[in-house]
Design an enzyme around this catalytic site. Structure first.
Site, PDB file in Angstrom:
ATOM      1  N   SER A 228      -6.084  -3.157   8.870  1.00  0.00           N
ATOM      2  CA  SER A 228      -4.666  -3.193   9.239  1.00  0.00           C
ATOM      3  C   SER A 228      -4.506  -2.980  10.749  1.00  0.00           C
ATOM      4  CB  SER A 228      -3.929  -2.101   8.453  1.00  0.00           C
ATOM      5  OG  SER A 228      -2.684  -1.821   9.016  1.00  0.00           O
TER       6      SER A 228
ATOM      7  N   ARG B 109       0.838  -1.210   0.000  1.00  0.00           N
ATOM      8  CA  ARG B 109       0.000   0.000   0.000  1.00  0.00           C
ATOM      9  C   ARG B 109       0.868   1.253   0.000  1.00  0.00           C
ATOM     10  NH1 ARG B 109      -2.980  -0.635   5.226  1.00  0.00           N
ATOM     11  NH2 ARG B 109      -3.800   1.423   4.783  1.00  0.00           N
TER      12      ARG B 109
ATOM     13  N   LYS C 293      -4.121  -6.404  13.882  1.00  0.00           N
ATOM     14  CA  LYS C 293      -2.965  -6.488  14.788  1.00  0.00           C
ATOM     15  C   LYS C 293      -3.416  -6.487  16.242  1.00  0.00           C
ATOM     16  CE  LYS C 293      -1.070  -3.075  12.483  1.00  0.00           C
ATOM     17  NZ  LYS C 293      -0.403  -2.181  11.562  1.00  0.00           N
TER      18      LYS C 293
HETATM   19  N1  URA Z   1      -1.570   2.344  11.036  1.00  0.00           N
HETATM   20  C1  URA Z   1      -1.675   1.029  10.727  1.00  0.00           C
HETATM   21  O1  URA Z   1      -1.302   0.174  11.519  1.00  0.00           O
HETATM   22  N2  URA Z   1      -2.187   0.700   9.548  1.00  0.00           N
HETATM   23  C2  URA Z   1      -2.608   1.593   8.652  1.00  0.00           C
HETATM   24  O2  URA Z   1      -3.081   1.204   7.598  1.00  0.00           O
HETATM   25  C3  URA Z   1      -2.502   2.954   8.972  1.00  0.00           C
HETATM   26  C4  URA Z   1      -1.970   3.307  10.190  1.00  0.00           C
END
Ligand code: URA
Length: 434
Positions: A183, A168, A187
């Site tokens: 994203s 990206r 996590k």
């Molecule tokens: N922080 C992230 O972890 N992912 C993103 O896509 C943007 C900011």
């Protein structure tokens, strides 16, 4: 199923089925989909977006693309924090020990600088000896014994995000709501906390420049949390001007130490304390934000948060003497003061330009994997609303190599606007979404 069919489907604005999303994440992580095809897919998502169901599915598929951390052996209320990225954003350096000090447990996985924004891991590596690569066991031991550990993201956890984020970054597809939400939240889900607080930045130096877009992002993340049973609170905070007064890795560590020593107040401290108070509220250790803020402030004033930072450094092999002697941190050889020869009040301080200036000096990477200079950066002397006389500097550059000095100076000068009448600083905490 062919990946090209999925690219065409998204290009034509159609909705993807859950099994199709599983397919694309699995095959991409396994290296069976080439980057050029995935780039086309990401661009199709950028233009045609994804609905709530697709975004939840993408988030779950990404969270399942690698291992998940098992925190069940760690007692207490386990928390995590994430920032959408900013300039001078050293919140995690203060927040992690402060969370340890208020009696919550935090295991934080962090990243390196990206584009014009800094990264916690690069900052921590300014501390001589500090290890950012820990085994899972070391990470869990830090959480159990002192309530905190911090390490670099590994490819075992959410490999899909690592691969997708890098792609990206170089295909102009970072600023897509479903891609950012998945994203961030994949996590957080993979790390298995009980509660999460998000610091979603809005303004010139943020991914989401407009408040409404930042709010959509914050709401999207909170909604995913609801779907998967994770307690998520998001604060939308200002990133029109840099946070704090230091931009650059070791300079930000110095500033974080000052906050932990209770030597300074200001926006960095205020954002951090509010994020910790939100976590205390989630854990039900306090009944109100006011009580949470007071508890966090007490731990800064009593020195316990500083003591925790010392423990964190020791636990991870760093030299704790940097706390008493910050000159042990990397220090730039030269200084250059920036003066504007204008008088009045600062009405604008563009965080993006300051972030770019710091990168130009070598504080960040122009290319993936590049070596950075942890000593260089910018001290901000004047922020929005501050009065300026012609003889005063607005900023001070710390540098080693002068090859890009003039460009950095130009960016810093351009970042400031001065007006004859006082203007107020932008609202720091713009909204809370629980
Ligand atoms: N922080 C992230 O972890 N992912 C993103 O896509 C943007 C900011």
């Amino acid at each position: 199923m062919s990946f090209l069919d999925l690219v065409l489907k998204k290009r034509n604005g159609e909705k993807l089925m859950p099994e199709e999303i599983d397919f694309l994440v699995e095959k991409y992580v396994a290296g069976e989909i080439p980057d050029y095809q995935m780039s086309a897919f990401l661009m199709a998502v950028y233009f045609n977006s994804m609905d709530g169901e697709e975004t939840v599915k993408l988030t779950e598929a990404m969270a399942d693309s690698g291992d998940r951390l098992d925190l069940s052996g760690v007692e207490g209320f386990k928390v995590d924090k994430h920032s959408s990225g900013g300039v001078g954003d050293s919140v995690s350096l203060v927040l992690v020990p402060l969370v340890g000090a208020v009696g919550l447990k935090i295991g934080k996985l962090s990243g390196r600088g990206l584009g014009h924004t800094g990264g916690t891991i690069d900052k921590l590596e300014s501390i001589p000896g500090f290890r950012v690569s820990l085994s899972t066991q070391e990470f869990l031991t830090g959480m159990e014994s002192d309530g905190m550990a911090i390490m670099e993201h590994t490819s075992d956890l959410v490999p899909a995000d690592q691969k997708l984020y890098e792609l990206r970054d170089v295909t102009g597809t970072v600023e897509s709501l479903p891609l950012i939400v998945s994203s961030i939240m994949s996590k957080k889900i993979a790390c298995g906390p009980d509660g999460v607080v998000l610091d979603i930045k809005s303004g010139a130096g943020a991914i989401m420049k407009e408040f409404d877009r930042a709010k959509e992002l914050a709401q999207g993340c909170v909604d995913i949390g609801k779907e998967v049973g994770l307690n998520v609170t998001a604060l939308i905070t200002d990133m029109n001007q840099p946070l704090g007064r230091a931009v650059g890795n070791s300079l930000e560590v110095r500033e974080a130490i000052k906050v932990l020593k209770d030597e300074t107040s200001g926006d960095l401290r205020e954002v951090t304390v509010n994020l910790v108070a939100e976590l205390l509220l989630q854990s039900e250790k306090v009944d109100s934000m006011e009580e949470g803020v007071n508890q966090a402030e007490d731990k800064l004033a009593s020195g316990l948060a500083l003591e925790k930072f010392k423990r964190l450094i020791e636990n991870q092999g760093g030299n704790p003497e940097v706390i008493e002697d910050p000159n042990l941190l990397p220090t730039g050889e030269n200084r250059a003061e920036i003066q504007l020869e204008e008088e009045g009040y600062v009405s604008k301080l563009d965080a993006l330009k300051i972030g770019r200036a710091a990168n130009t000096l070598g504080a960040g990477r122009q290319e993936k994997g590049e070596e950075i200079d942890r000593a260089v950066g910018i001290e901000i002397e004047k922020k929005i609303g501050d009065e300026l006389t012609a003889s005063e500097p607005v900023a001070r550059i710390h540098y080693n190599d002068d090859s890009n000095l003039e460009e950095a100076k130009r960016l810093i000068r351009d970042a400031f606007s001065i007006s004859p009448s006082p203007s107020s600083a932008p609202e720091l905490i713009k909204e809370r979404i629980r």
